[in-house]
Design a protein around this motif. Structure first.
Motif, PDB file in Angstrom:
ATOM      1  N   VAL A   1       2.405  36.986 -14.583  1.00 23.31           N
ATOM      2  CA  VAL A   1       1.688  37.970 -15.392  1.00 23.31           C
ATOM      3  C   VAL A   1       0.206  37.694 -15.188  1.00 23.31           C
ATOM      4  CG1 VAL A   1       1.053  38.648 -17.736  1.00 23.31           C
ATOM      5  CG2 VAL A   1       3.459  38.368 -17.136  1.00 23.31           C
ATOM      6  N   ILE A   2      -0.540  38.746 -14.882  1.00 26.81           N
ATOM      7  CA  ILE A   2      -1.981  38.587 -14.645  1.00 26.81           C
ATOM      8  C   ILE A   2      -2.744  39.470 -15.622  1.00 26.81           C
ATOM      9  CG2 ILE A   2      -3.868  38.868 -12.993  1.00 26.81           C
ATOM     10  CD1 ILE A   2      -1.869  38.351 -10.745  1.00 26.81           C
ATOM     11  N   ASN A   3      -3.590  38.841 -16.426  1.00 29.99           N
ATOM     12  CA  ASN A   3      -4.477  39.580 -17.324  1.00 29.99           C
ATOM     13  C   ASN A   3      -5.747  39.923 -16.555  1.00 29.99           C
ATOM     14  OD1 ASN A   3      -3.004  39.495 -19.911  1.00 29.99           O
ATOM     15  ND2 ASN A   3      -3.261  37.283 -19.707  1.00 29.99           N
ATOM     16  N   PHE A   4      -5.738  41.084 -15.917  1.00 30.22           N
ATOM     17  CA  PHE A   4      -6.927  41.522 -15.195  1.00 30.22           C
ATOM     18  C   PHE A   4      -8.088  41.688 -16.174  1.00 30.22           C
ATOM     19  CE2 PHE A   4      -9.637  44.781 -13.248  1.00 30.22           C
ATOM     20  CZ  PHE A   4      -9.779  44.288 -11.959  1.00 30.22           C
ATOM     21  N   GLU A   5      -7.767  42.154 -17.354  1.00 30.88           N
ATOM     22  CA  GLU A   5      -8.729  42.217 -18.462  1.00 30.88           C
ATOM     23  C   GLU A   5      -8.091  41.558 -19.674  1.00 30.88           C
ATOM     24  OE1 GLU A   5     -11.059  46.392 -17.697  1.00 30.88           O
ATOM     25  OE2 GLU A   5      -8.949  46.501 -18.263  1.00 30.88           O
ATOM     26  N   LEU A   6      -8.822  40.689 -20.331  1.00 35.21           N
ATOM     27  CA  LEU A   6      -8.297  40.045 -21.520  1.00 35.21           C
ATOM     28  C   LEU A   6      -8.149  41.063 -22.646  1.00 35.21           C
ATOM     29  CD1 LEU A   6     -10.209  36.639 -21.713  1.00 35.21           C
ATOM     30  CD2 LEU A   6      -7.804  37.016 -21.130  1.00 35.21           C
ATOM     31  N   PRO A   7      -7.092  40.960 -23.428  1.00 29.53           N
ATOM     32  CA  PRO A   7      -6.942  41.883 -24.559  1.00 29.53           C
ATOM     33  C   PRO A   7      -7.927  41.541 -25.675  1.00 29.53           C
ATOM     34  CG  PRO A   7      -5.218  40.233 -24.625  1.00 29.53           C
ATOM     35  CD  PRO A   7      -5.968  40.009 -23.341  1.00 29.53           C
ATOM     36  N   ASN A   8      -8.349  42.560 -26.403  1.00 26.65           N
ATOM     37  CA  ASN A   8      -9.266  42.313 -27.514  1.00 26.65           C
ATOM     38  C   ASN A   8      -8.529  41.979 -28.807  1.00 26.65           C
ATOM     39  OD1 ASN A   8      -8.232  44.822 -27.992  1.00 26.65           O
ATOM     40  ND2 ASN A   8     -10.179  45.919 -27.915  1.00 26.65           N
TER      41      ASN A   8
ATOM     42  N   LEU B   1      -5.367  36.353  -4.957  1.00 29.33           N
ATOM     43  CA  LEU B   1      -4.175  35.735  -5.548  1.00 29.33           C
ATOM     44  C   LEU B   1      -2.888  36.411  -5.084  1.00 29.33           C
ATOM     45  CD1 LEU B   1      -5.481  35.254  -9.205  1.00 29.33           C
ATOM     46  CD2 LEU B   1      -5.190  33.477  -7.467  1.00 29.33           C
ATOM     47  N   LEU B   2      -2.902  37.739  -5.005  1.00 29.23           N
ATOM     48  CA  LEU B   2      -1.683  38.462  -4.657  1.00 29.23           C
ATOM     49  C   LEU B   2      -1.276  38.271  -3.203  1.00 29.23           C
ATOM     50  CD1 LEU B   2      -2.086  41.860  -6.555  1.00 29.23           C
ATOM     51  CD2 LEU B   2      -0.674  39.900  -7.174  1.00 29.23           C
ATOM     52  N   THR B   3      -2.221  37.928  -2.344  1.00 29.32           N
ATOM     53  CA  THR B   3      -1.881  37.697  -0.943  1.00 29.32           C
ATOM     54  C   THR B   3      -1.505  36.240  -0.694  1.00 29.32           C
ATOM     55  OG1 THR B   3      -4.250  37.447  -0.457  1.00 29.32           O
ATOM     56  CG2 THR B   3      -3.261  39.598  -0.034  1.00 29.32           C
TER      57      THR B   3
ATOM     58  N   HIS C   1      13.627  30.465 -16.611  1.00 34.15           N
ATOM     59  CA  HIS C   1      12.891  30.496 -15.358  1.00 34.15           C
ATOM     60  C   HIS C   1      11.419  30.121 -15.601  1.00 34.15           C
ATOM     61  CE1 HIS C   1      16.253  32.303 -13.281  1.00 34.15           C
ATOM     62  NE2 HIS C   1      16.338  33.232 -14.211  1.00 34.15           N
ATOM     63  N   GLU C   2      10.806  29.527 -14.595  1.00 36.83           N
ATOM     64  CA  GLU C   2       9.387  29.213 -14.698  1.00 36.83           C
ATOM     65  C   GLU C   2       8.563  30.488 -14.554  1.00 36.83           C
ATOM     66  OE1 GLU C   2       8.456  26.270 -11.840  1.00 36.83           O
ATOM     67  OE2 GLU C   2       9.588  24.674 -12.835  1.00 36.83           O
ATOM     68  N   GLY C   3       7.381  30.472 -15.126  1.00 37.35           N
ATOM     69  CA  GLY C   3       6.508  31.631 -15.033  1.00 37.35           C
ATOM     70  C   GLY C   3       5.052  31.220 -15.008  1.00 37.35           C
ATOM     71  N   GLN C   4       4.228  32.076 -14.414  1.00 33.58           N
ATOM     72  CA  GLN C   4       2.792  31.826 -14.324  1.00 33.58           C
ATOM     73  C   GLN C   4       2.055  32.942 -15.066  1.00 33.58           C
ATOM     74  OE1 GLN C   4       1.216  29.319 -12.378  1.00 33.58           O
ATOM     75  NE2 GLN C   4       3.181  28.396 -11.838  1.00 33.58           N
ATOM     76  N   ALA C   5       1.117  32.560 -15.917  1.00 32.44           N
ATOM     77  CA  ALA C   5       0.266  33.530 -16.607  1.00 32.44           C
ATOM     78  C   ALA C   5      -1.183  33.239 -16.232  1.00 32.44           C
ATOM     79  CB  ALA C   5       0.459  33.442 -18.114  1.00 32.44           C
ATOM     80  N   ILE C   6      -1.779  34.178 -15.525  1.00 31.36           N
ATOM     81  CA  ILE C   6      -3.152  34.024 -15.037  1.00 31.36           C
ATOM     82  C   ILE C   6      -4.051  35.006 -15.772  1.00 31.36           C
ATOM     83  CG2 ILE C   6      -4.650  34.311 -13.020  1.00 31.36           C
ATOM     84  CD1 ILE C   6      -2.231  33.518 -11.289  1.00 31.36           C
ATOM     85  N   SER C   7      -5.188  34.529 -16.237  1.00 36.64           N
ATOM     86  CA  SER C   7      -6.123  35.393 -16.961  1.00 36.64           C
ATOM     87  C   SER C   7      -7.497  35.351 -16.313  1.00 36.64           C
ATOM     88  CB  SER C   7      -6.235  34.960 -18.428  1.00 36.64           C
ATOM     89  OG  SER C   7      -5.000  35.074 -19.087  1.00 36.64           O
ATOM     90  N   PHE C   8      -8.086  36.551 -16.124  1.00 37.00           N
ATOM     91  CA  PHE C   8      -9.461  36.656 -15.670  1.00 37.00           C
ATOM     92  C   PHE C   8     -10.360  36.783 -16.893  1.00 37.00           C
ATOM     93  CE2 PHE C   8      -8.134  39.048 -11.519  1.00 37.00           C
ATOM     94  CZ  PHE C   8      -7.389  37.943 -11.134  1.00 37.00           C
ATOM     95  N   CYS C   9     -11.526  36.169 -16.838  1.00 37.74           N
ATOM     96  CA  CYS C   9     -12.463  36.267 -17.960  1.00 37.74           C
ATOM     97  C   CYS C   9     -13.870  36.444 -17.429  1.00 37.74           C
ATOM     98  CB  CYS C   9     -12.385  35.008 -18.834  1.00 37.74           C
ATOM     99  SG  CYS C   9     -13.491  35.043 -20.273  1.00 37.74           S
ATOM    100  N   ASP C  10     -14.466  37.608 -17.706  1.00 40.33           N
ATOM    101  CA  ASP C  10     -15.869  37.804 -17.354  1.00 40.33           C
ATOM    102  C   ASP C  10     -16.732  37.497 -18.577  1.00 40.33           C
ATOM    103  OD1 ASP C  10     -16.219  40.160 -19.007  1.00 40.33           O
ATOM    104  OD2 ASP C  10     -15.284  41.369 -17.443  1.00 40.33           O
ATOM    105  N   ALA C  11     -18.037  37.595 -18.398  1.00 37.55           N
ATOM    106  CA  ALA C  11     -18.957  37.180 -19.463  1.00 37.55           C
ATOM    107  C   ALA C  11     -18.768  37.983 -20.744  1.00 37.55           C
ATOM    108  CB  ALA C  11     -20.405  37.308 -18.970  1.00 37.55           C
ATOM    109  N   GLU C  12     -18.413  39.257 -20.606  1.00 36.88           N
ATOM    110  CA  GLU C  12     -18.253  40.105 -21.779  1.00 36.88           C
ATOM    111  C   GLU C  12     -16.961  39.821 -22.544  1.00 36.88           C
ATOM    112  OE1 GLU C  12     -18.533  44.059 -20.316  1.00 36.88           O
ATOM    113  OE2 GLU C  12     -20.641  43.872 -19.725  1.00 36.88           O
ATOM    114  N   GLU C  13     -16.057  39.048 -21.927  1.00 40.29           N
ATOM    115  CA  GLU C  13     -14.766  38.773 -22.553  1.00 40.29           C
ATOM    116  C   GLU C  13     -14.683  37.376 -23.173  1.00 40.29           C
ATOM    117  OE1 GLU C  13     -11.711  41.371 -19.814  1.00 40.29           O
ATOM    118  OE2 GLU C  13     -12.667  39.612 -18.889  1.00 40.29           O
ATOM    119  N   ARG C  14     -15.795  36.634 -23.166  1.00 38.14           N
ATOM    120  CA  ARG C  14     -15.750  35.269 -23.692  1.00 38.14           C
ATOM    121  C   ARG C  14     -15.319  35.238 -25.160  1.00 38.14           C
ATOM    122  NH1 ARG C  14     -18.722  31.842 -20.048  1.00 38.14           N
ATOM    123  NH2 ARG C  14     -18.306  32.768 -18.006  1.00 38.14           N
TER     124      ARG C  14
END
Length: 439
Positions: A317-324, A239-241, A341-354
């Protein structure tokens, strides 16, 4: 409605013109007249709503008018208490900007640095003091600060103050300031403990709530990526590239995790730095300035270290880990999409963060749109297995058809920098952040 309609004095109007301010935000429009009338106030407002100006502007006007009447020497007449060094510094900058023509003085005191310059400023005399709780109480105990003549008291970011364990310090501060005072209380959320605290320190307060506590700005484009834990680094670099990301504030849950992400990005040519409680004050401020000036592309932060960061035109803003804690999600993404201004919020979610995701979507009242077409899509809802070799250096493995062969050196290294958090990493760094942030 413009600032000209708020009955502000000419020196402040002139400063606002210099800053390019013409139209107040909703919390400024509602709160400034209330504060100017001398009434206590509860302001429930999220990050990015302009609440610093909502209390700084009327405080400057009140104190300027009193000084003209009394012609008295400088003493601490207004006290603003806030949880982090970064937020204290930014509040100080706001008072400098709005009060440049008023003749009022202010200083900022916080821990993590020598107190020498701070005590010099206090000895010269100041009208407005911005402080973090620990250093404030230290200097009170050393007799450098006298709070017995405070006219206005501001408790900013009250919910974060509670989260960081400052509640007892706050109560000690309240006990030593005059009972006859104007109190302004600001918090992004109002859980029962914060409501109880507010009721104990305010007298017949007006309430301003400009944004529902669980809402997220409509201007922020939210998206969700399901990804295995071992492939998060690969997805982040992917994503960053891309061409659309000009600057990214990346959140991790721990300081250890923030440092690991920075190492991975640096190895792969993405300029990045971390800010968290283990960094010195100078290091944190330097990293923040380089990020604001676009000298680095990514700033990786823990929640507490990032509280109060205000960056114009932050693209992502990128949530590399979702907050608990689901409310934290709202605070995080509120750092983009500011000032129209427009903004993008991207969140990653692995199985343990469902489970965390489920709580977040319940709080915000909607599902976050899922991006399915990406090279690191989760292969299974089960927790990710051992980290697969391949992909970028220390990164992870793209899905079938997009893998490149890893070199012998990479295989021998075993991609140590790309694994998830070690067993020794702390699940929650709030305790150490609290000690290093303000002492």
């Amino acid at each position: 409605m413009s600032f000209k309609n708020l009955n502000l004095i000419e020196p402040i109007q002139r400063a606002l013109v210099t800053e390019g301010y013409t139209i107040p935000t909703p919390i400024q429009e509602q709160a400034i007249p209330i504060v100017l009338q001398g009434q206590d106030l509860i302001g429930c407002a999220q990050t990015g709503t302009g609440k610093t100006a909502a209390f700084a502007i009327p405080i400057l006007q009140i104190l300027h008018e009193k000084r003209k009447l009394r012609n008295e020497p400088s003493r601490i007449k207004a006290l603003i208490v806030t949880p982090t060094r970064e937020l204290a510094i930014q509040i100080g900058e706001s008072f400098s900007s709005y009060g440049r023509h008023t003749g009022l003085t202010h200083t900022v005191v916080f821990g993590g640095v020598s107190q020498y310059q701070q005590t010099l400023a206090l000895k010269r005399g100041v009208d407005i003091l911005i402080a973090t709780p620990g250093r404030l109480l230290d200097l009170v105990n050393q007799k450098f600060i006298n709070l017995r003549q405070i006219d206005i008291f501001v408790l900013d970011e009250a919910d974060r103050m509670l989260d960081m364990g400052f509640i007892h310090d706050v109560k000690r501060i309240i006990a030593i300031i005059p009972k006859e005072r104007q109190t302004l209380f600001f918090s992004a959320t109002m859980p029962p403990a914060i409501t109880k605290l507010a009721s104990s320190i305010l007298t017949d307060p007006a309430r301003v709530e400009v944004t529902p506590q669980a809402s997220t700005a409509d201007i922020i484009d939210q998206s969700l990526y399901y990804v295995d834990k071992g492939s998060k680094n690969g997805l982040l670099l992917h994503l960053l590239t891309g061409e659309n990301v000009t600057s990214a504030l990346i959140f991790t849950r721990t300081k250890h995790g923030a440092d690991k992400v920075v190492r991975i990005l640096d190895k792969n040519g993405v300029t990045a730095e971390a800010i968290h409680g283990n960094k010195s004050q100078n290091a944190r401020q330097g990293a923040l300035e380089r990020f604001k000036n676009r000298k680095i592309k990514a700033l990786v932060a823990t929640d507490i270290a990032a509280r109060g960061i205000d960056i114009d035109e932050l693209s992502h803003v990128i949530n590399f880990e979702l907050p608990n804690v689901p409310e934290t999600y709202v605070h995080r993404i509120g750092r983009t999409g500011r000032a129209g201004h427009e903004g993008q919020a991207i969140s990653f979610c692995d199985a343990e963060e469902r489970a965390f995701l489920k709580d977040i979507e319940k709080l915000i009242g909607k599902s976050i749109p899922v991006v399915k077409d990406h090279p690191y899509a989760s292969s299974s809802p089960a927790p990710a297995a051992a980290f697969a070799r391949g992909g970028f250096r220390g990164i992870g493995k793209p899905r079938a058809g997009e893998e490149r062969r890893s070199s012998p050196d990479e295989r021998r290294r075993g991609h140590q920098d790309g694994r998830g958090p070690s067993r020794s990493s702390r699940p929650d760094d709030r305790g150490s952040e609290r000690r290093s942030s303000n002492r």
